[in-house]
Design an enzyme around this catalytic site. Structure first.
Site, PDB file in Angstrom:
ATOM      1  N   ASP A  92       0.851  -1.177   0.000  1.00  0.00           N
ATOM      2  CA  ASP A  92       0.000   0.000   0.000  1.00  0.00           C
ATOM      3  C   ASP A  92       0.895   1.238   0.000  1.00  0.00           C
ATOM      4  O   ASP A  92       1.980   1.206   0.578  1.00  0.00           O
ATOM      5  CB  ASP A  92      -0.777  -0.020   1.322  1.00  0.00           C
ATOM      6  CG  ASP A  92      -2.230   0.232   1.095  1.00  0.00           C
ATOM      7  OD1 ASP A  92      -2.596   0.649  -0.002  1.00  0.00           O
ATOM      8  OD2 ASP A  92      -3.012   0.000   2.042  1.00  0.00           O
ATOM      9  N   SER A  93       0.447   2.324  -0.588  1.00  0.00           N
ATOM     10  CA  SER A  93       1.304   3.509  -0.732  1.00  0.00           C
ATOM     11  C   SER A  93       1.384   4.353   0.531  1.00  0.00           C
ATOM     12  O   SER A  93       2.209   5.236   0.645  1.00  0.00           O
ATOM     13  CB  SER A  93       0.767   4.385  -1.848  1.00  0.00           C
ATOM     14  OG  SER A  93      -0.474   4.958  -1.452  1.00  0.00           O
ATOM     15  N   GLY A  94       0.471   4.108   1.474  1.00  0.00           N
ATOM     16  CA  GLY A  94       0.435   4.910   2.692  1.00  0.00           C
ATOM     17  C   GLY A  94      -0.608   6.012   2.664  1.00  0.00           C
ATOM     18  O   GLY A  94      -0.948   6.562   3.706  1.00  0.00           O
ATOM     19  N   GLY A  95      -1.114   6.327   1.480  1.00  0.00           N
ATOM     20  CA  GLY A  95      -2.078   7.436   1.368  1.00  0.00           C
ATOM     21  C   GLY A  95      -3.299   7.232   2.245  1.00  0.00           C
ATOM     22  O   GLY A  95      -3.712   8.118   2.994  1.00  0.00           O
ATOM     23  N   PHE A  96      -3.864   6.036   2.187  1.00  0.00           N
ATOM     24  CA  PHE A  96      -5.080   5.765   2.954  1.00  0.00           C
ATOM     25  C   PHE A  96      -4.819   5.838   4.454  1.00  0.00           C
ATOM     26  O   PHE A  96      -5.606   6.417   5.210  1.00  0.00           O
ATOM     27  CB  PHE A  96      -5.626   4.383   2.571  1.00  0.00           C
ATOM     28  CG  PHE A  96      -6.894   4.028   3.278  1.00  0.00           C
ATOM     29  CD1 PHE A  96      -8.112   4.548   2.865  1.00  0.00           C
ATOM     30  CD2 PHE A  96      -6.881   3.185   4.385  1.00  0.00           C
ATOM     31  CE1 PHE A  96      -9.287   4.231   3.538  1.00  0.00           C
ATOM     32  CE2 PHE A  96      -8.042   2.864   5.062  1.00  0.00           C
ATOM     33  CZ  PHE A  96      -9.251   3.384   4.636  1.00  0.00           C
ATOM     34  N   ASP A 146      -1.713   8.261  -3.356  1.00  0.00           N
ATOM     35  CA  ASP A 146      -2.920   9.020  -3.731  1.00  0.00           C
ATOM     36  C   ASP A 146      -3.539   9.691  -2.529  1.00  0.00           C
ATOM     37  O   ASP A 146      -3.161   9.435  -1.383  1.00  0.00           O
ATOM     38  CB  ASP A 146      -3.940   8.120  -4.435  1.00  0.00           C
ATOM     39  CG  ASP A 146      -4.404   6.952  -3.576  1.00  0.00           C
ATOM     40  OD1 ASP A 146      -3.804   6.710  -2.501  1.00  0.00           O
ATOM     41  OD2 ASP A 146      -5.347   6.260  -3.972  1.00  0.00           O
ATOM     42  N   GLN A 189      -9.559   6.741  -9.067  1.00  0.00           N
ATOM     43  CA  GLN A 189     -10.385   7.397  -8.055  1.00  0.00           C
ATOM     44  C   GLN A 189     -11.610   8.004  -8.725  1.00  0.00           C
ATOM     45  O   GLN A 189     -11.855   7.756  -9.907  1.00  0.00           O
ATOM     46  CB  GLN A 189      -9.563   8.468  -7.311  1.00  0.00           C
ATOM     47  CG  GLN A 189      -8.465   7.906  -6.403  1.00  0.00           C
ATOM     48  CD  GLN A 189      -9.020   7.234  -5.139  1.00  0.00           C
ATOM     49  OE1 GLN A 189     -10.237   7.207  -4.896  1.00  0.00           O
ATOM     50  NE2 GLN A 189      -8.124   6.643  -4.347  1.00  0.00           N
ATOM     51  N   GLY A 216     -11.051   4.115  -3.250  1.00  0.00           N
ATOM     52  CA  GLY A 216     -12.169   4.971  -2.841  1.00  0.00           C
ATOM     53  C   GLY A 216     -13.514   4.276  -2.793  1.00  0.00           C
ATOM     54  O   GLY A 216     -14.550   4.926  -2.759  1.00  0.00           O
ATOM     55  N   ASP A 266      -7.908  -7.212  -1.259  1.00  0.00           N
ATOM     56  CA  ASP A 266      -7.290  -7.329   0.065  1.00  0.00           C
ATOM     57  C   ASP A 266      -8.277  -6.793   1.077  1.00  0.00           C
ATOM     58  O   ASP A 266      -9.088  -5.921   0.761  1.00  0.00           O
ATOM     59  CB  ASP A 266      -6.006  -6.506   0.167  1.00  0.00           C
ATOM     60  CG  ASP A 266      -6.307  -5.044   0.451  1.00  0.00           C
ATOM     61  OD1 ASP A 266      -6.741  -4.338  -0.488  1.00  0.00           O
ATOM     62  OD2 ASP A 266      -6.163  -4.597   1.613  1.00  0.00           O
ATOM     63  N   CYS A 306      -8.217 -26.498   7.360  1.00  0.00           N
ATOM     64  CA  CYS A 306      -7.298 -25.742   8.226  1.00  0.00           C
ATOM     65  C   CYS A 306      -7.037 -26.523   9.515  1.00  0.00           C
ATOM     66  O   CYS A 306      -7.713 -27.493   9.825  1.00  0.00           O
ATOM     67  CB  CYS A 306      -7.860 -24.353   8.544  1.00  0.00           C
ATOM     68  SG  CYS A 306      -9.087 -24.347   9.865  1.00  0.00           S
ATOM     69  N   CYS A 309     -10.072 -26.819  11.909  1.00  0.00           N
ATOM     70  CA  CYS A 309     -11.166 -27.714  11.508  1.00  0.00           C
ATOM     71  C   CYS A 309     -10.750 -29.174  11.440  1.00  0.00           C
ATOM     72  O   CYS A 309     -11.591 -30.060  11.610  1.00  0.00           O
ATOM     73  CB  CYS A 309     -11.738 -27.269  10.168  1.00  0.00           C
ATOM     74  SG  CYS A 309     -12.691 -25.736  10.301  1.00  0.00           S
ATOM     75  N   HIS A 335      -8.214 -20.304  10.103  1.00  0.00           N
ATOM     76  CA  HIS A 335      -9.448 -20.787   9.479  1.00  0.00           C
ATOM     77  C   HIS A 335     -10.012 -19.765   8.493  1.00  0.00           C
ATOM     78  O   HIS A 335     -10.408 -20.118   7.372  1.00  0.00           O
ATOM     79  CB  HIS A 335     -10.500 -21.104  10.549  1.00  0.00           C
ATOM     80  CG  HIS A 335     -11.858 -21.315   9.948  1.00  0.00           C
ATOM     81  ND1 HIS A 335     -12.264 -22.523   9.414  1.00  0.00           N
ATOM     82  CD2 HIS A 335     -12.882 -20.444   9.722  1.00  0.00           C
ATOM     83  CE1 HIS A 335     -13.478 -22.397   8.910  1.00  0.00           C
ATOM     84  NE2 HIS A 335     -13.874 -21.145   9.075  1.00  0.00           N
TER      85      HIS A 335
END
Lengths: 386, 386
Positions: A92-96, A146, A189, A216, A266, A306, A309, A335
């Site tokens: 991730d770019s860090g913007g969020f 962004d 965006q 967005g 993600d 998993c 389970c 799980h």
């Protein structure tokens, strides 16, 4: 060396199944990327993550630049070596996160100055700096820096923000160092306005990226509007490049996204839910703290391979969460990631055989049905000790 | 079926190496038993516990009777099935925890009434009830219910408490249901008074148990007095039965215990330390939160085959603990249990070759030496990314 590219192997309606080829190995798409914010998928060993079939994981520029620092990670051999994940990593770019976590933000045309949520120290991110950090981390896929406007916002504000992000995308591309098998994604965006989304796609494709993300969305607009926006957006995106819907979502969101032409997702939901006793299953979600699981020797799901389970009943998970034992989050995160990966595998197979709509009907009917009855999933026969 | 018994394979001074044969498999002794208080070795999967070479684990009557309840565990197939540990399990009788955790205790000649530390509900433990609970849990080794006096206490109080525990031991034996491959251990009490310890051993051997534990040590008396008490106690204990020193201890305590004829140990230290960033090594303990580990790409120990040491450097562990990530305790608990098991394996091998004293010299010199220098353990060569 492998050229970074995406090959389409089959389509089913708007849905696409293919393979993303990278310097760190191939990834079958559509794919769900477990979130490893600060260099760990919370409560899981990387061996456990691998065992679920996950092909690519996320790291986060904002978190890693603050702790332990991008140069530290670089000196230690990059994020792959650091977190023991030789496969592809998207950062991730860090913007969020600057917008959601950083304090005392000051936005200008050049970038953002903010204070760390950890110790209050002042930092600055610009398109150039975010791109350099992602390079230092050795991200397989670098995201453009962004601006993420707080919603709701008037259309003019959304438009201005989108255009700023497009200028930043061009600067991010300028700052990006091309490497064989690595790629950089632009981020579309424009909120829920189709014309703004179209303008954003035009700006990004004029620059040219190895893939395109949709940002967005999933910020409170609701699933119907998110799907409508996707329907107006993905057809305008390049056919031969991977498409990534950021921060999404529930199993039903993933299904709807895949059916509208998205290849990558993600979300923190499966990992976060795993730490709060919520299990994803083919029959919707279960809260394992609920007393009705206290004496239930059946697995969370009869279809899951998993560790939780295959070795334990719901009663054991219930007990672990009631006793606040770390093993509860460990097993349930495992799980949930296993469930998400199984879901993506089912969708990839259905696209290959042209049966995605019929899979969708089955999946949705399951999610709306209630938990397995004891007729459908009997209690296991447990021999009592002498 | 296997008869529950211990075979001695070699001796070296007072130290003994052998095998404990049980219904749930054999255990090489001397052995360290990881503590799984409420049905989980904290922060570890049972696969991880197995990978360290641990042969037997502990469960706790007090904790399990309160949550999830002994009858619940029995209905779910017993503690082995519940926690996914098919190997031998020893359960504490609850006596020690009633004294250290239970509130508003009322002790009488018949047993103890107390309130749960979880919800304040009233409960009662007697020798008969403790034994029945351990049966319901399906413990491979059942411990006698005993009284654990708070120390320091005058000799008369220690003597009275020991004699009460001996009467309770006889009642525990009466209540115990013999099963092939299962055993019950008496607990020698008597503080640091050799005559009281001798009287206690006489009382217990008159009853007859499958093994004998040494209780009431490591409660603040100091290592010298603990070792002196062991030297006065183990020679009086049956030669052909396993000896278990309860709640002990540091690596140096284990070495001293083995050299004084002890075969079994348990302690929360390695697991608890793993949750607080403290690593056990051949060079003593390290605090991984310490800034000097922040850029260190070397493993915790060059001799360890645990997941933390084979895949990660100290810098990564340091980062995980600084960021309060669950994976920190997961990896470091694994490391510490692996260290304890390696230590026991070294001692067993040295007893077999008659070299325990020389091993002891090497181990103690290591624990007193400082951390490995970069000459002794160089930084790994890390290729930097493009």
């Amino acid at each position: 060396m492998t050229r970074f590219h995406w090959t389409c192997e089959s389509t089913d309606g708007a849905a696409r199944a293919g393979t993303l080829h990278t310097a760190h190995g191939p990834v079958a798409t559509p794919t769900f990327m477990p979130v490893g914010t600060v260099g760990t998928v919370k409560a899981m060993t990387m061996d456990a993550v691998r065992s679920t079939g996950a092909g690519i994981v996320l790291g986060n520029t904002y978190h890693l630049m603050l702790r332990p620092g991008a140069e530290r990670v670089r000196a230690l051999g990059g994020l792959h070596r650091f977190m023991d994940w030789p496969g592809p990593i998207l950062t991730d770019s860090g913007g969020f996160q600057v917008m959601s976590l950083g304090a005392l933000r000051r936005l200008d045309q050049d970038g953002v100055t903010f204070r760390s949520h950890i110790d209050g120290s002042e930092h600055r991110l610009t398109p150039e700096r975010s791109t350099a950090i992602q390079h230092a981390l050795d991200a397989t896929i670098t995201m453009c820096f962004d601006e993420c406007p707080a919603l709701p916002a008037p259309p003019e504000a959304i438009a201005a923000s989108m255009r700023l992000s497009m200028r930043w995308a061009a600067r991010s591309r300028e700052a990006y160092v091309q490497r064989e098998g690595y790629g950089q994604f632009g981020i579309v965006q424009g909120g829920t306005e189709p014309e703004l989304r179209a303008e954003s796609i035009k700006a990004l494709t004029d620059v040219g990226f190895e893939g395109y993300a949709i940002g967005g969305l999933a910020v409170g607009e609701g699933q119907a509007l998110m799907f409508a926006t996707l329907e107006a957006t993905t057809p305008l995106m390049p056919q031969d490049k991977p498409r990534y819907l950021m921060g999404v979502g529930t199993p039903d969101d993933l299904l709807g996204g895949v059916m509208r032409g998205v290849d990558m997702f993600d979300c923190v939901m499966p990992t976060r839910a795993g730490r709060t006793a919520r299990a994803y299953t083919e029959r919707g979600t279960l809260n394992l703290r609920n007393a009705r699981h206290a004496a239930d020797a059946r697995p969370i799901s009869p279809h899951c391979d998993c560790l939780a389970c295959t070795r334990h009943g719901r009663a054991y998970l219930h007990h672990l969460f009631r006793a606040n034992e770390i093993l509860g989050p460990m097993l349930l995160t495992w799980h949930n990631i296993a469930y998400y990966q199984r879901l993506m595998r089912q969708m990839r197979e259905a696209i290959g055989t042209g049966t995605l709509q019929s899979l969708a009907d089955i999946l949705r009917a399951g999610w709306e049905a209630s938990d397995w009855t004891e007729d459908e999933m009997p209690q296991p026969a447990i021999p009592l000790a002498p």
